[in-house]
Design a protein around this motif. Structure first.
Motif, PDB file in Angstrom:
ATOM      1  N   ARG A   1       0.825  -1.204   0.000  1.00 41.66           N
ATOM      2  CA  ARG A   1       0.000   0.000   0.000  1.00 41.66           C
ATOM      3  C   ARG A   1       0.864   1.261   0.000  1.00 41.66           C
ATOM      4  O   ARG A   1       0.601   2.206  -0.759  1.00 41.66           O
ATOM      5  CB  ARG A   1      -0.918  -0.011   1.230  1.00 41.66           C
ATOM      6  N   GLN A   2       1.914   1.282   0.818  1.00 39.49           N
ATOM      7  CA  GLN A   2       2.773   2.467   0.898  1.00 39.49           C
ATOM      8  C   GLN A   2       3.502   2.715  -0.421  1.00 39.49           C
ATOM      9  O   GLN A   2       3.708   3.862  -0.824  1.00 39.49           O
ATOM     10  CB  GLN A   2       3.784   2.319   2.038  1.00 39.49           C
ATOM     11  N   ALA A   3       3.908   1.640  -1.083  1.00 43.91           N
ATOM     12  CA  ALA A   3       4.652   1.777  -2.336  1.00 43.91           C
ATOM     13  C   ALA A   3       3.725   1.922  -3.545  1.00 43.91           C
ATOM     14  O   ALA A   3       4.189   2.218  -4.650  1.00 43.91           O
ATOM     15  CB  ALA A   3       5.577   0.580  -2.535  1.00 43.91           C
ATOM     16  N   GLY A   4       2.427   1.700  -3.335  1.00 46.01           N
ATOM     17  CA  GLY A   4       1.480   1.766  -4.439  1.00 46.01           C
ATOM     18  C   GLY A   4       1.665   0.647  -5.436  1.00 46.01           C
ATOM     19  O   GLY A   4       1.575   0.851  -6.649  1.00 46.01           O
ATOM     20  N   LEU A   5       1.901  -0.567  -4.940  1.00 44.03           N
ATOM     21  CA  LEU A   5       2.216  -1.705  -5.798  1.00 44.03           C
ATOM     22  C   LEU A   5       1.070  -2.699  -5.869  1.00 44.03           C
ATOM     23  O   LEU A   5       0.352  -2.912  -4.882  1.00 44.03           O
ATOM     24  CB  LEU A   5       3.463  -2.428  -5.277  1.00 44.03           C
ATOM     25  N   ASP A   6       0.949  -3.318  -7.025  1.00 46.36           N
ATOM     26  CA  ASP A   6       0.026  -4.429  -7.234  1.00 46.36           C
ATOM     27  C   ASP A   6       0.813  -5.719  -7.031  1.00 46.36           C
ATOM     28  O   ASP A   6       1.828  -5.956  -7.705  1.00 46.36           O
ATOM     29  CB  ASP A   6      -0.539  -4.354  -8.653  1.00 46.36           C
ATOM     30  N   ALA A   7       0.373  -6.556  -6.091  1.00 42.06           N
ATOM     31  CA  ALA A   7       1.095  -7.798  -5.786  1.00 42.06           C
ATOM     32  C   ALA A   7       1.310  -8.647  -7.027  1.00 42.06           C
ATOM     33  O   ALA A   7       2.342  -9.312  -7.167  1.00 42.06           O
ATOM     34  CB  ALA A   7       0.354  -8.597  -4.721  1.00 42.06           C
ATOM     35  N   GLY A   8       0.352  -8.620  -7.955  1.00 48.03           N
ATOM     36  CA  GLY A   8       0.458  -9.435  -9.158  1.00 48.03           C
ATOM     37  C   GLY A   8       1.594  -9.053 -10.079  1.00 48.03           C
ATOM     38  O   GLY A   8       1.984  -9.851 -10.941  1.00 48.03           O
TER      39      GLY A   8
END
Length: 212
Positions: free
Chosen positions: A157-164
Motif C-alpha cells: 500500500r505504501q509503495a502503491g504496488l500491485d502484488a500481481g
C-alpha cells in the motif's frame, strides 16, 4: 527487453540476499540483543540468550516477544541493537552489485525485517541507493515482521504496488510463502536442492535473475 509498462516490480530482502550477513553481522547483532535483554529485562546472560532465540522462533522477531512479555520500547531496542558504526565495517561492498541492479529491468524496493535506519544505511553502504525506489524496514511497516501478512500489505500500500506485478527475492522460504499467497511471484536464493511448491524459481546467485 520488456517494456516499462510490463516490467516487474522487484521486492528484495536485504540480509543474506543483497549482502551476506550471516558470517559477521548477525552474530554481532545477536550479541547486542543478548546484552540488551540482560540489562533491560534483568536476567542472566544464559536466560537472555534463550529468550532472544525463543522469541525470534515464536514471533518472527525477538522484538515482538520483548514487547509482548516485557513492555520493551521498540525504537530504543532497535537503535541500541543495530549500531551502524560497528556493523557497517563488517559488510563487504562490490562494484558488481550496483552495476547488476542497473541492468535488471524493472523498479526495485528493499523490504527487510531490519530496522529502518539499518536498512537505509546498508543500502547506501552497498552503493545501490540510486537503483532502489524506497526502503522498508520493520519500523516503517508497523513493527510487524515478515512473514505476517500485515507487513506485506502495508508495504504494498505504501509503495502503491500491485502484488500481481511483484517478484519477491528472499533467502527465507517462509517469507516467500506469504508473498505467494498474496499473488506475487517468488524467487528463493538458496543452495537447497528441493524447493517448496510456493517458490517459482530457486537461484544460488543474484546473477541468476537474468534468466528469469
Amino acid at each position: 527487453m520488456t517494456s516499462s509498462r510490463h516490467a516487474p516490480h522487484w521486492l528484495f530482502d536485504l540480509d543474506d540476499t543483497l549482502h551476506h550477513a550471516g558470517a559477521a553481522v548477525f552474530p554481532m547483532i545477536n550479541e547486542y540483543m543478548t546484552s540488551y535483554i540482560c540489562r533491560h529485562v534483568s536476567v542472566a546472560r544464559t536466560e537472555a540468550d534463550t529468550l532472544r532465540t525463543e522469541y525470534w522462533q515464536r514471533y518472527g522477531a525477538t522484538l515482538a516477544g520483548l514487547q509482548r512479555h516485557h513492555g520493551i520500547a521498540p525504537h530504543h531496542f532497535l537503535a541500541q541493537t543495530h549500531p551502524m558504526e560497528s556493523l557497517l565495517p563488517l559488510i563487504e561492498t562490490s562494484t558488481q552489485l550496483p552495476q547488476w541492479l542497473r541492468c535488471l529491468n524493472g523498479r526495485k524496493w528493499v523490504f527487510s525485517n531490519g530496522p529502518q535506519h539499518y536498512v537505509e544505511a546498508i543500502v547506501r553502504h552497498l552503493g545501490i541507493e540510486a537503483q532502489i525506489e524506497d526502503c522498508f524496514g520493520m519500523d516503517s511497516f508497523g513493527l510487524m515482521p515478515k512473514p505476517r501478512v500485515a507487513a506485506y500489505t502495508r508495504v504494498l500500500r505504501q509503495a502503491g504496488l500491485d502484488a500481481g506485478r511483484c517478484i519477491m527475492v528472499e533467502d527465507s522460504a517462509a517469507n516467500l510463502k506469504t508473498a505467494k499467497r498474496l499473488g506475487m511471484r517468488t524467487v528463493w536464493l538458496s543452495h537447497q536442492i528441493r524447493k517448496p511448491a510456493w517458490v517459482d524459481w530457486r537461484i544460488t546467485s543474484l546473477l541468476d535473475l537474468r534468466r528469469i
